[in-house]
Design a protein around this motif. Structure first.
Motif: not given
Length: 244
Positions: A187-211
């Motif tokens: 979660a940095t500006p470089l990563f978050l910039d221009g991404k829809e929340q659904a995309v961010i949520d999907r990427l967060a769910a990729m890890t077993p830690l779910e964040r």
């Protein structure tokens, strides 16, 4: 052994992960030179926060792909603090598009900053770093995650991996480690910039830690490689919460 504080250069030190790295190394007792490319105010803010906590830091501007400016960056570290022991090269840019749509000028921009910049910074570090030092480059987990639209960016980070692994062997006999940290979605500006929340949520769910990761998560890996991890060398350390 000298009792003087170790000295660290953090490139991209005004960015999201770079700020956290600079603060962590200063908290660990290092004198930190905070590199920035364009935003002097943000770099000065990083320095001020470190100094407010009784740390030692200052800022310096340079284009990481310009060999003369990077040489001046290292000159500044030597003149202000006596030498260089740790170099953390976080500076980089990320421009995303599928391979068929990525503009070649964007590919060239990433090549200049991410590949040439790593090469130039590592070249100065290898020439001038003191014995017992640590070079820590920044790769990315997307090299293995193979996410669509990351083709150009991942290609530049694959080059960073190659530079890291080979330089570690070229520095045989110098007592200098060379490793790379490969963050996952953070979660940095470089990563978050221009991404829809659904995309961010999907990427967060990729890890077993779910964040998503946080900059402080990444600094744990950097601090380890910069300090006690003297037997880890020529490695790419994936800091991604188990995404791969």
């Amino acid at each position: 052994m000298s009792s003087a504080p170790r000295v660290a250069i953090v490139t991209g030190g005004s960015g999201g992960i770079g700020q956290a790295v600079a603060a962590r190394l200063a908290a660990d007792g290092m004198s930190v030179l905070v590199h920035y490319a364009g935003n002097a105010q943000r770099a000065d803010d990083v320095v001020s926060k470190i100094v407010e906590k009784d740390g030692t830091a200052s800022a310096f501007r340079a284009d990481v792909a310009d060999e003369d400016e990077v040489a001046a960056l290292f000159d500044a570290a030597e003149q202000r603090y006596g030498g260089v022991d740790v170099v953390v090269h976080t500076a980089g840019i990320m421009l995303l598009a599928p391979l068929t749509e990525l503009k070649l000028e964007d590919l060239d921009r990433m090549h200049r900053t991410n590949i040439r910049g790593t090469f130039v910074v590592d070249q100065q570090a290898a020439r001038r770093m003191r014995s017992g030092g640590a070079i820590i480059n920044f790769s990315s987990s997307v090299v293995k995650l193979a996410l669509p639209s990351y083709t150009g960016y991942a290609a530049t980070k694959g080059a960073v991996d190659a530079i890291t692994l080979i330089l570690a062997k070229e520095l045989r006999g110098r007592d200098i480690t060379v490793n790379a940290v490969a963050p996952g979605p953070t979660a940095t500006p470089l990563f978050l910039d221009g991404k829809e929340q659904a995309v961010i949520d999907r990427l967060a769910a990729m890890t077993p830690l779910e964040r998503l990761g946080t900059p402080d998560d990444i600094t744990e890996a950097v601090a380890f490689l910069a300090g006690p991890a003297r037997w880890i060398n020529g490695q790419v350390l994936y800091a991604n919460g188990g995404a791969i």
